[in-house]
Design a protein around this motif. Structure first.
Motif, mmCIF file in Angstrom:
data_model
loop_
_atom_site.group_PDB
_atom_site.id
_atom_site.type_symbol
_atom_site.label_atom_id
_atom_site.label_comp_id
_atom_site.label_asym_id
_atom_site.label_seq_id
_atom_site.Cartn_x
_atom_site.Cartn_y
_atom_site.Cartn_z
ATOM 1 N N MET A 1 0.951 -1.006 -0.465
ATOM 2 C CA MET A 1 0.140 0.506 -0.414
ATOM 3 C C MET A 1 1.041 1.285 -0.089
ATOM 4 O O MET A 1 2.036 1.430 0.412
ATOM 5 C CB MET A 1 -0.901 0.056 1.511
ATOM 6 N N ASP A 2 0.456 1.836 -0.662
ATOM 7 C CA ASP A 2 1.144 3.349 -0.799
ATOM 8 C C ASP A 2 0.621 4.989 0.249
ATOM 9 O O ASP A 2 -0.810 4.555 -0.099
ATOM 10 C CB ASP A 2 1.215 4.165 -2.147
ATOM 11 N N THR A 3 1.784 4.904 1.219
ATOM 12 C CA THR A 3 1.298 5.567 2.237
ATOM 13 C C THR A 3 1.062 7.094 1.984
ATOM 14 O O THR A 3 -0.075 7.675 2.145
ATOM 15 C CB THR A 3 2.286 5.715 3.860
ATOM 16 N N LYS A 4 1.792 7.562 1.389
ATOM 17 C CA LYS A 4 1.214 8.879 0.294
ATOM 18 C C LYS A 4 -0.050 8.659 -0.537
ATOM 19 O O LYS A 4 -0.745 9.872 -0.122
ATOM 20 C CB LYS A 4 2.414 9.354 -0.554
ATOM 21 N N LYS A 5 0.246 7.685 -0.733
ATOM 22 C CA LYS A 5 -1.193 8.120 -1.950
ATOM 23 C C LYS A 5 -2.604 8.015 -0.549
ATOM 24 O O LYS A 5 -3.491 8.494 -1.787
ATOM 25 C CB LYS A 5 -1.503 6.741 -2.838
ATOM 26 N N ASN A 6 -2.264 6.594 0.042
ATOM 27 C CA ASN A 6 -3.304 6.389 0.758
ATOM 28 C C ASN A 6 -3.965 7.184 1.702
ATOM 29 O O ASN A 6 -4.492 6.606 3.106
ATOM 30 C CB ASN A 6 -3.259 5.059 0.435
ATOM 31 N N LYS A 7 -3.071 8.245 2.105
ATOM 32 C CA LYS A 7 -2.770 8.796 3.667
ATOM 33 C C LYS A 7 -4.070 9.843 3.301
ATOM 34 O O LYS A 7 -4.713 9.925 2.509
ATOM 35 C CB LYS A 7 -1.465 10.057 3.430
ATOM 36 N N SER A 8 -5.266 9.623 5.042
ATOM 37 C CA SER A 8 -6.586 9.905 5.290
ATOM 38 C C SER A 8 -6.205 11.240 5.443
ATOM 39 O O SER A 8 -4.762 12.293 6.032
ATOM 40 C CB SER A 8 -6.663 9.448 6.007
ATOM 41 N N ASP A 9 -6.727 12.689 5.031
ATOM 42 C CA ASP A 9 -6.954 13.933 4.968
ATOM 43 C C ASP A 9 -7.750 13.966 7.040
ATOM 44 O O ASP A 9 -7.133 15.333 7.400
ATOM 45 C CB ASP A 9 -7.816 14.576 4.209
ATOM 46 N N PHE A 10 -7.908 12.676 7.508
ATOM 47 C CA PHE A 10 -8.501 12.970 8.850
ATOM 48 C C PHE A 10 -6.627 12.728 9.895
ATOM 49 O O PHE A 10 -6.643 11.210 9.399
ATOM 50 C CB PHE A 10 -9.292 12.025 9.157
ATOM 51 N N ARG A 11 -6.538 13.417 10.632
ATOM 52 C CA ARG A 11 -5.046 13.452 10.872
ATOM 53 C C ARG A 11 -6.022 13.798 12.708
ATOM 54 O O ARG A 11 -6.910 14.282 13.391
ATOM 55 C CB ARG A 11 -4.741 14.372 10.402
ATOM 56 N N PHE A 12 -4.859 13.337 13.622
ATOM 57 C CA PHE A 12 -5.204 13.840 15.256
ATOM 58 C C PHE A 12 -3.531 13.699 15.553
ATOM 59 O O PHE A 12 -2.588 13.180 14.896
ATOM 60 C CB PHE A 12 -5.680 12.366 15.732
ATOM 61 N N ASN A 13 -3.761 14.560 16.927
ATOM 62 C CA ASN A 13 -3.017 14.320 17.481
ATOM 63 C C ASN A 13 -1.986 13.343 18.370
ATOM 64 O O ASN A 13 -2.937 12.672 18.446
ATOM 65 C CB ASN A 13 -2.124 16.259 18.405
ATOM 66 N N ASN A 14 -0.529 13.485 18.703
ATOM 67 C CA ASN A 14 -0.669 12.028 19.556
ATOM 68 C C ASN A 14 -1.763 12.024 21.216
ATOM 69 O O ASN A 14 -1.792 12.974 21.392
ATOM 70 C CB ASN A 14 0.860 12.411 20.692
ATOM 71 N N PRO A 15 -2.073 11.065 21.082
ATOM 72 C CA PRO A 15 -3.110 10.748 21.796
ATOM 73 C C PRO A 15 -2.480 11.312 23.740
ATOM 74 O O PRO A 15 -1.120 10.795 23.113
ATOM 75 C CB PRO A 15 -3.976 9.231 21.548
ATOM 76 N N ARG A 16 -2.925 11.602 24.826
ATOM 77 C CA ARG A 16 -2.622 11.572 26.020
ATOM 78 C C ARG A 16 -3.234 10.858 26.952
ATOM 79 O O ARG A 16 -4.938 11.021 26.995
ATOM 80 C CB ARG A 16 -2.537 13.664 25.903
ATOM 81 N N LEU A 17 -2.969 10.705 28.160
ATOM 82 C CA LEU A 17 -3.776 9.989 29.834
ATOM 83 C C LEU A 17 -3.863 10.934 29.917
ATOM 84 O O LEU A 17 -3.541 12.081 30.734
ATOM 85 C CB LEU A 17 -2.710 9.207 29.800
ATOM 86 N N ILE A 18 -4.912 10.923 30.700
ATOM 87 C CA ILE A 18 -5.851 12.120 31.173
ATOM 88 C C ILE A 18 -6.728 11.429 32.628
ATOM 89 O O ILE A 18 -5.877 12.393 33.384
ATOM 90 C CB ILE A 18 -7.445 12.499 30.745
ATOM 91 N N GLU A 19 -6.109 10.258 32.989
ATOM 92 C CA GLU A 19 -7.051 9.178 33.894
ATOM 93 C C GLU A 19 -6.418 7.401 33.845
ATOM 94 O O GLU A 19 -6.542 7.513 32.435
ATOM 95 C CB GLU A 19 -8.960 9.137 34.688
ATOM 96 N N SER A 20 -6.230 7.348 35.242
ATOM 97 C CA SER A 20 -5.684 5.955 35.339
ATOM 98 C C SER A 20 -5.728 5.496 36.433
ATOM 99 O O SER A 20 -4.564 6.337 36.999
ATOM 100 C CB SER A 20 -4.313 5.358 34.768
ATOM 101 N N ILE A 21 -6.726 5.077 36.826
ATOM 102 C CA ILE A 21 -7.356 4.406 38.175
ATOM 103 C C ILE A 21 -7.159 2.839 37.949
ATOM 104 O O ILE A 21 -7.964 2.405 37.188
ATOM 105 C CB ILE A 21 -8.863 5.289 38.639
ATOM 106 N N PHE A 22 -6.469 1.880 39.721
ATOM 107 C CA PHE A 22 -7.244 0.826 39.464
ATOM 108 C C PHE A 22 -7.549 0.849 41.025
ATOM 109 O O PHE A 22 -6.541 1.009 41.751
ATOM 110 C CB PHE A 22 -5.928 0.550 38.727
ATOM 111 N N LEU A 23 -8.427 0.635 41.206
ATOM 112 C CA LEU A 23 -8.871 -0.062 43.400
ATOM 113 C C LEU A 23 -8.460 -1.634 43.386
ATOM 114 O O LEU A 23 -9.517 -1.657 43.093
ATOM 115 C CB LEU A 23 -9.478 1.205 43.066
ATOM 116 N N GLU A 24 -8.170 -1.935 44.143
ATOM 117 C CA GLU A 24 -8.692 -3.191 44.743
ATOM 118 C C GLU A 24 -9.328 -3.223 46.013
ATOM 119 O O GLU A 24 -9.774 -2.212 46.526
ATOM 120 C CB GLU A 24 -7.903 -3.795 45.575
ATOM 121 N N ASN A 25 -10.735 -3.892 46.020
ATOM 122 C CA ASN A 25 -11.912 -3.811 46.941
ATOM 123 C C ASN A 25 -11.335 -4.610 48.212
ATOM 124 O O ASN A 25 -11.139 -5.048 47.902
ATOM 125 C CB ASN A 25 -12.809 -4.197 46.137
ATOM 126 N N LEU A 26 -10.237 -4.145 49.139
ATOM 127 C CA LEU A 26 -10.437 -5.066 50.266
ATOM 128 C C LEU A 26 -11.454 -5.175 51.201
ATOM 129 O O LEU A 26 -10.776 -6.649 52.025
ATOM 130 C CB LEU A 26 -9.621 -3.833 51.166
#
Length: 146
Positions: A1-26
């Motif tokens: 596949m030609d990545t230049k020819k098939n490159k999408s006009d829909f782009r995104f920036n680097n995804p960022r982590l906002i929240e990360s929770i793990f809680l064990e129920n004691l």
């Protein structure tokens, strides 16, 4: 596949982590190592779309949260709570992508992309815990079912 020819006009920036929770129920009454998987919930949020000056539109921050519940609420049968949220901005050329196609990208492709970043985080959170490792399966975001 030609990545230049098939490159999408829909782009995104680097995804960022906002929240990360793990809680064990004691107060969990059973063996954590035998805890079955709790079904995950998916919540996507698309902030408003703004028009940029260079012929592009931008969805200012798309969020995807994956969690085991709407809130942290434990009982003796709930072994743990997990919530991971990622965000990214998406930009597209409004001359080559119409509103319907952009809406489809934002509601299907954007959460699928963000899920690809969330999946290893949930795996990592649970691999070090005293529960079976949790792996998120593929999710069909094309369905209207929430």
């Amino acid at each position: 596949m030609d990545t230049k020819k098939n490159k999408s006009d829909f782009r995104f920036n680097n995804p960022r982590l906002i929240e990360s929770i793990f809680l064990e129920n004691l107060q969990y009454k059973n063996n954590f190592a035998e805890a079955s998987s709790i079904p995950f919930q998916f919540e996507k949020t698309i902030n408003k779309i703004v028009e940029l000056t260079n012929g592009q539109d931008c969805a200012t921050t798309v969020f995807l949260s994956v969690s085991t519940g709407d809130e942290i609420k434990f009982d003796e049968n709930t072994p743990y709570y997990i919530r991971v949220t990622m965000k990214a901005d998406f930009v597209w050329n409004k001359n080559s992508i119409d509103k319907e196609e952009a809406n489809n990208f934002l509601n299907v492709n954007a959460p699928a992309l963000l899920l690809a970043y969330i999946r290893p985080k949930i795996h990592e959170l649970t691999v070090d815990a005293d529960i079976p490792v949790q792996d998120i399966p593929f999710i069909n975001f094309t369905s209207d079912d929430e």
